[in-house]
Design a protein around this motif. Structure first.
Motif, PDB file in Angstrom:
ATOM      1  N   ALA A 106       0.825  -1.207   0.000  1.00 45.93           N
ATOM      2  CA  ALA A 106       0.000   0.000   0.000  1.00 45.93           C
ATOM      3  C   ALA A 106       0.860   1.257   0.000  1.00 45.93           C
ATOM      4  CB  ALA A 106      -0.922  -0.010   1.209  1.00 45.93           C
ATOM      5  N   TRP A 107       1.878   1.271   0.844  1.00 46.71           N
ATOM      6  CA  TRP A 107       2.702   2.478   0.945  1.00 46.71           C
ATOM      7  C   TRP A 107       3.590   2.671  -0.285  1.00 46.71           C
ATOM      8  CZ3 TRP A 107       1.777   6.568   3.486  1.00 46.71           C
ATOM      9  CH2 TRP A 107       2.752   7.556   3.634  1.00 46.71           C
ATOM     10  N   LEU A 108       4.128   1.590  -0.823  1.00 49.43           N
ATOM     11  CA  LEU A 108       4.905   1.702  -2.053  1.00 49.43           C
ATOM     12  C   LEU A 108       4.051   2.255  -3.189  1.00 49.43           C
ATOM     13  CD1 LEU A 108       6.975  -1.625  -2.002  1.00 49.43           C
ATOM     14  CD2 LEU A 108       7.913   0.700  -2.026  1.00 49.43           C
ATOM     15  N   TRP A 109       2.822   1.774  -3.300  1.00 45.31           N
ATOM     16  CA  TRP A 109       1.919   2.248  -4.357  1.00 45.31           C
ATOM     17  C   TRP A 109       1.596   3.723  -4.167  1.00 45.31           C
ATOM     18  CZ3 TRP A 109      -3.114   4.193  -4.392  1.00 45.31           C
ATOM     19  CH2 TRP A 109      -3.737   4.242  -5.649  1.00 45.31           C
ATOM     20  N   LEU A 110       1.384   4.128  -2.937  1.00 44.90           N
ATOM     21  CA  LEU A 110       1.034   5.525  -2.662  1.00 44.90           C
ATOM     22  C   LEU A 110       2.152   6.491  -3.054  1.00 44.90           C
ATOM     23  CD1 LEU A 110      -0.762   5.129   0.785  1.00 44.90           C
ATOM     24  CD2 LEU A 110      -1.751   6.231  -1.239  1.00 44.90           C
ATOM     25  N   ARG A 111       3.397   6.061  -2.924  1.00 44.32           N
ATOM     26  CA  ARG A 111       4.521   6.967  -3.169  1.00 44.32           C
ATOM     27  C   ARG A 111       5.087   6.894  -4.589  1.00 44.32           C
ATOM     28  NH1 ARG A 111       8.997   7.389  -0.730  1.00 44.32           N
ATOM     29  NH2 ARG A 111       8.880   9.563  -0.062  1.00 44.32           N
ATOM     30  N   GLN A 112       4.518   6.034  -5.424  1.00 42.88           N
ATOM     31  CA  GLN A 112       5.006   5.924  -6.799  1.00 42.88           C
ATOM     32  C   GLN A 112       4.198   6.849  -7.713  1.00 42.88           C
ATOM     33  OE1 GLN A 112       7.611   4.113  -8.062  1.00 42.88           O
ATOM     34  NE2 GLN A 112       8.096   3.604  -5.941  1.00 42.88           N
ATOM     35  N   PRO A 113       4.876   7.615  -8.607  1.00 43.81           N
ATOM     36  CA  PRO A 113       4.130   8.408  -9.595  1.00 43.81           C
ATOM     37  C   PRO A 113       3.223   7.508 -10.429  1.00 43.81           C
ATOM     38  CG  PRO A 113       6.445   9.040  -9.556  1.00 43.81           C
ATOM     39  CD  PRO A 113       6.337   7.806  -8.720  1.00 43.81           C
ATOM     40  N   HIS A 114       1.997   7.954 -10.671  1.00 36.50           N
ATOM     41  CA  HIS A 114       0.994   7.138 -11.359  1.00 36.50           C
ATOM     42  C   HIS A 114       0.664   7.748 -12.711  1.00 36.50           C
ATOM     43  CE1 HIS A 114      -2.509   4.639 -12.039  1.00 36.50           C
ATOM     44  NE2 HIS A 114      -2.274   3.986 -10.911  1.00 36.50           N
ATOM     45  N   GLY A 115       0.643   6.898 -13.750  1.00 31.58           N
ATOM     46  CA  GLY A 115       0.366   7.386 -15.096  1.00 31.58           C
ATOM     47  C   GLY A 115      -1.010   8.006 -15.230  1.00 31.58           C
ATOM     48  N   ALA A 116      -2.007   7.479 -14.510  1.00 32.60           N
ATOM     49  CA  ALA A 116      -3.359   8.012 -14.590  1.00 32.60           C
ATOM     50  C   ALA A 116      -3.507   9.342 -13.860  1.00 32.60           C
ATOM     51  CB  ALA A 116      -4.356   6.994 -14.026  1.00 32.60           C
ATOM     52  N   LEU A 117      -2.476   9.717 -13.124  1.00 28.70           N
ATOM     53  CA  LEU A 117      -2.513  10.977 -12.359  1.00 28.70           C
ATOM     54  C   LEU A 117      -1.516  11.981 -12.923  1.00 28.70           C
ATOM     55  CD1 LEU A 117      -2.675   9.443  -8.751  1.00 28.70           C
ATOM     56  CD2 LEU A 117      -4.576  10.183 -10.202  1.00 28.70           C
ATOM     57  N   GLU A 118      -1.162  11.795 -14.203  1.00 25.14           N
ATOM     58  CA  GLU A 118      -0.232  12.699 -14.880  1.00 25.14           C
ATOM     59  C   GLU A 118       1.104  12.808 -14.138  1.00 25.14           C
ATOM     60  OE1 GLU A 118      -2.176  16.410 -15.482  1.00 25.14           O
ATOM     61  OE2 GLU A 118      -3.635  15.598 -16.902  1.00 25.14           O
ATOM     62  N   GLY A 119       1.565  11.659 -13.631  1.00 30.05           N
ATOM     63  CA  GLY A 119       2.858  11.614 -12.972  1.00 30.05           C
ATOM     64  C   GLY A 119       2.839  11.976 -11.503  1.00 30.05           C
ATOM     65  N   GLU A 120       1.699  12.400 -10.989  1.00 30.29           N
ATOM     66  CA  GLU A 120       1.593  12.687  -9.551  1.00 30.29           C
ATOM     67  C   GLU A 120       1.518  11.373  -8.782  1.00 30.29           C
ATOM     68  OE1 GLU A 120       1.744  15.206  -7.650  1.00 30.29           O
ATOM     69  OE2 GLU A 120       1.417  17.002  -8.856  1.00 30.29           O
ATOM     70  N   THR A 121       1.844  11.421  -7.497  1.00 23.51           N
ATOM     71  CA  THR A 121       1.707  10.238  -6.662  1.00 23.51           C
ATOM     72  C   THR A 121       0.322  10.229  -6.025  1.00 23.51           C
ATOM     73  OG1 THR A 121       2.532  11.307  -4.645  1.00 23.51           O
ATOM     74  CG2 THR A 121       4.169  10.328  -6.127  1.00 23.51           C
ATOM     75  N   PRO A 122      -0.243   9.031  -5.803  1.00 26.44           N
ATOM     76  CA  PRO A 122      -1.521   8.960  -5.091  1.00 26.44           C
ATOM     77  C   PRO A 122      -1.453   9.623  -3.720  1.00 26.44           C
ATOM     78  CG  PRO A 122      -1.041   6.861  -6.130  1.00 26.44           C
ATOM     79  CD  PRO A 122       0.191   7.709  -6.282  1.00 26.44           C
ATOM     80  N   LEU A 123      -0.288   9.542  -3.073  1.00 22.06           N
ATOM     81  CA  LEU A 123      -0.138  10.167  -1.762  1.00 22.06           C
ATOM     82  C   LEU A 123      -0.311  11.682  -1.852  1.00 22.06           C
ATOM     83  CD1 LEU A 123       0.572   9.865   1.239  1.00 22.06           C
ATOM     84  CD2 LEU A 123       2.984  10.050   0.608  1.00 22.06           C
ATOM     85  N   ALA A 124       0.235  12.292  -2.894  1.00 24.51           N
ATOM     86  CA  ALA A 124       0.101  13.743  -3.061  1.00 24.51           C
ATOM     87  C   ALA A 124      -1.357  14.139  -3.221  1.00 24.51           C
ATOM     88  CB  ALA A 124       0.920  14.209  -4.259  1.00 24.51           C
ATOM     89  N   LEU A 125      -2.128  13.311  -3.941  1.00 27.20           N
ATOM     90  CA  LEU A 125      -3.549  13.631  -4.109  1.00 27.20           C
ATOM     91  C   LEU A 125      -4.319  13.461  -2.817  1.00 27.20           C
ATOM     92  CD1 LEU A 125      -2.809  13.588  -7.167  1.00 27.20           C
ATOM     93  CD2 LEU A 125      -5.082  12.608  -7.555  1.00 27.20           C
ATOM     94  N   LEU A 126      -3.960  12.439  -2.026  1.00 26.98           N
ATOM     95  CA  LEU A 126      -4.616  12.287  -0.723  1.00 26.98           C
ATOM     96  C   LEU A 126      -4.339  13.498   0.152  1.00 26.98           C
ATOM     97  CD1 LEU A 126      -4.230   8.551   0.420  1.00 26.98           C
ATOM     98  CD2 LEU A 126      -6.237   9.700  -0.542  1.00 26.98           C
ATOM     99  N   ARG A 127      -3.134  13.968   0.141  1.00 30.76           N
ATOM    100  CA  ARG A 127      -2.772  15.120   0.959  1.00 30.76           C
ATOM    101  C   ARG A 127      -3.456  16.395   0.449  1.00 30.76           C
ATOM    102  NH1 ARG A 127       1.124  14.371   4.667  1.00 30.76           N
ATOM    103  NH2 ARG A 127       1.519  16.617   4.768  1.00 30.76           N
ATOM    104  N   ALA A 128      -3.847  16.385  -0.836  1.00 34.33           N
ATOM    105  CA  ALA A 128      -4.573  17.530  -1.391  1.00 34.33           C
ATOM    106  C   ALA A 128      -6.084  17.384  -1.237  1.00 34.33           C
ATOM    107  CB  ALA A 128      -4.218  17.700  -2.861  1.00 34.33           C
ATOM    108  N   GLY A 129      -6.517  16.313  -0.595  1.00 35.55           N
ATOM    109  CA  GLY A 129      -7.942  16.114  -0.351  1.00 35.55           C
ATOM    110  C   GLY A 129      -8.691  15.448  -1.491  1.00 35.55           C
ATOM    111  N   LYS A 130      -7.990  14.917  -2.503  1.00 38.61           N
ATOM    112  CA  LYS A 130      -8.645  14.292  -3.659  1.00 38.61           C
ATOM    113  C   LYS A 130      -8.652  12.774  -3.474  1.00 38.61           C
ATOM    114  CE  LYS A 130      -6.963  18.044  -6.595  1.00 38.61           C
ATOM    115  NZ  LYS A 130      -6.140  18.417  -7.784  1.00 38.61           N
ATOM    116  N   ARG A 131      -9.430  12.324  -2.547  1.00 39.97           N
ATOM    117  CA  ARG A 131      -9.364  10.913  -2.180  1.00 39.97           C
ATOM    118  C   ARG A 131     -10.167   9.998  -3.096  1.00 39.97           C
ATOM    119  NH1 ARG A 131     -13.100  10.264   3.267  1.00 39.97           N
ATOM    120  NH2 ARG A 131     -14.974  11.274   2.455  1.00 39.97           N
ATOM    121  N   ASP A 132     -11.273  10.502  -3.689  1.00 35.03           N
ATOM    122  CA  ASP A 132     -12.127   9.622  -4.495  1.00 35.03           C
ATOM    123  C   ASP A 132     -11.370   9.019  -5.674  1.00 35.03           C
ATOM    124  OD1 ASP A 132     -14.219  10.135  -2.809  1.00 35.03           O
ATOM    125  OD2 ASP A 132     -15.091  11.725  -4.056  1.00 35.03           O
ATOM    126  N   GLN A 133     -10.583   9.836  -6.355  1.00 36.27           N
ATOM    127  CA  GLN A 133      -9.822   9.343  -7.495  1.00 36.27           C
ATOM    128  C   GLN A 133      -8.789   8.314  -7.065  1.00 36.27           C
ATOM    129  OE1 GLN A 133      -8.076  12.499  -9.772  1.00 36.27           O
ATOM    130  NE2 GLN A 133      -7.488  11.173 -11.488  1.00 36.27           N
TER     131      GLN A 133
END
Length: 225
Positions: free
Chosen positions: A184-211
Motif C-alpha cells: 500500500a505504501w509503495l503504491w502511494l509513493r510511486q508516480p501514477h500514469g493516470a494521475l499525470e505523474g503525480e503520486t496517489p499520496l500527493a492527491l490524498l494530501r490535497a484532499g482528492k481521495r475519491d480518485q
C-alpha cells in the motif's frame, strides 16, 4: 479441335521433368506427372477450347519447364526442421542454508527511509503529532494507518500519512485494497500514469481521495489475486 487433343502422355511429362531435374526423387516426378496429366484430362467445354487456342506445344513445354524448375528449387532448400535439444538440467542442488547464504550475498540492505520516506516510532509520532500510543495502536489494528516492520517486531510509521494529527482521509481504503501495508505504501509513493505523474499520496494530501480510492481498488486488488 476435340477434347482428345488435350490429352498429355503421363510418360512424356515425366520424361520432360526428369530431363530438367535429373536429381529429383522418382516419387516426386511420378506424382507431378500424374497431376499434370489429370489436370489436363478433366478440362472440357469452353475451358478446353480456350486452352487449345493458347496451349500449343511450345506453351506446354514452358509450363513443364517451370514445374521442373520449381522442383529443383525445392530440392535445394535447406532443411529447416527443428532438431531436438537437451538442456543442462537444473544444475547444482543447494541446501537451504547454502541457498540463504548466497541470497544474502546478493541482497543489498536498504534503509527503510530510502523507499518509505521519513518514518518514526510510536514515541516520535506522539511527540510530533500529539497522537497517544494507544490511539496509534488502535489506528494500526483497524487499518487506518500504515505501520512498517523495522527489524523483527518494531513498527515504523511513515510521517507523510499524518496531517493535522490524524491519518489522511482515504488512506484506510488504500490499505484495505492492498495485500499488505508495504504494498500500500509503495503504491502511494510511486508516480501514477493516470494521475499525470503525480503520486496517489500527493492527491490524498490535497484532499482528492475519491480518485485515489478508485485507482487503488483497480491496481492493488490485481496484486492480491
Amino acid at each position: 479441335m476435340s477434347e482428345a487433343a488435350l490429352q498429355i502422355d503421363e510418360t512424356a511429362v515425366q520424361a520432360a521433368l526428369l530431363a530438367r531435374n535429373p536429381r529429383a526423387p522418382a516419387s516426386e516426378l511420378d506424382s507431378m506427372a500424374r497431376f499434370v496429366s489429370i489436370a489436363v484430362d478433366v478440362m472440357s467445354g469452353v475451358a478446353a477450347q480456350r486452352l487449345l487456342k493458347l496451349a500449343d506445344k511450345q506453351t506446354l513445354r514452358k509450363v513443364l519447364e517451370q514445374v521442373a524448375d520449381q522442383l529443383a528449387t525445392e530440392e535445394k532448400m535447406p532443411d529447416t526442421s527443428a532438431e531436438p535439444m537437451r538442456g543442462k538440467g537444473l544444475g547444482e542442488v543447494l541446501s537451504l542454508a547454502e541457498g540463504r547464504a548466497r541470497l544474502a550475498a546478493y541482497a543489498i540492505p536498504m534503509p527503510i527511509e530510502e523507499w518509505a520516506g521519513p518514518v518514526g516510532g510510536a514515541k516520535e509520532i506522539e511527540a510530533q503529532f500529539g497522537v497517544g500510543r494507544s490511539t496509534l495502536s488502535t489506528w494500526h489494528k483497524n487499518g487506518a494507518v500504515v505501520g512498517l516492520l523495522r527489524g523483527q517486531r518494531k513498527l515504523a510509521y511513515p510521517l507523510e500519512q499524518f496531517i493535522d494529527g490524524r491519518p489522511l482521509q482515504g488512506l484506510s481504503d488504500v490499505v484495505a485494497a492492498a495485500p499488505d501495508a508495504r504494498s500500500a505504501w509503495l503504491w502511494l509513493r510511486q508516480p501514477h500514469g493516470a494521475l499525470e505523474g503525480e503520486t496517489p499520496l500527493a492527491l490524498l494530501r490535497a484532499g482528492k481521495r475519491d480518485q485515489v480510492i478508485g485507482l487503488a481498488a483497480r491496481d492493488l486488488s490485481r496484486e492480491s489475486d
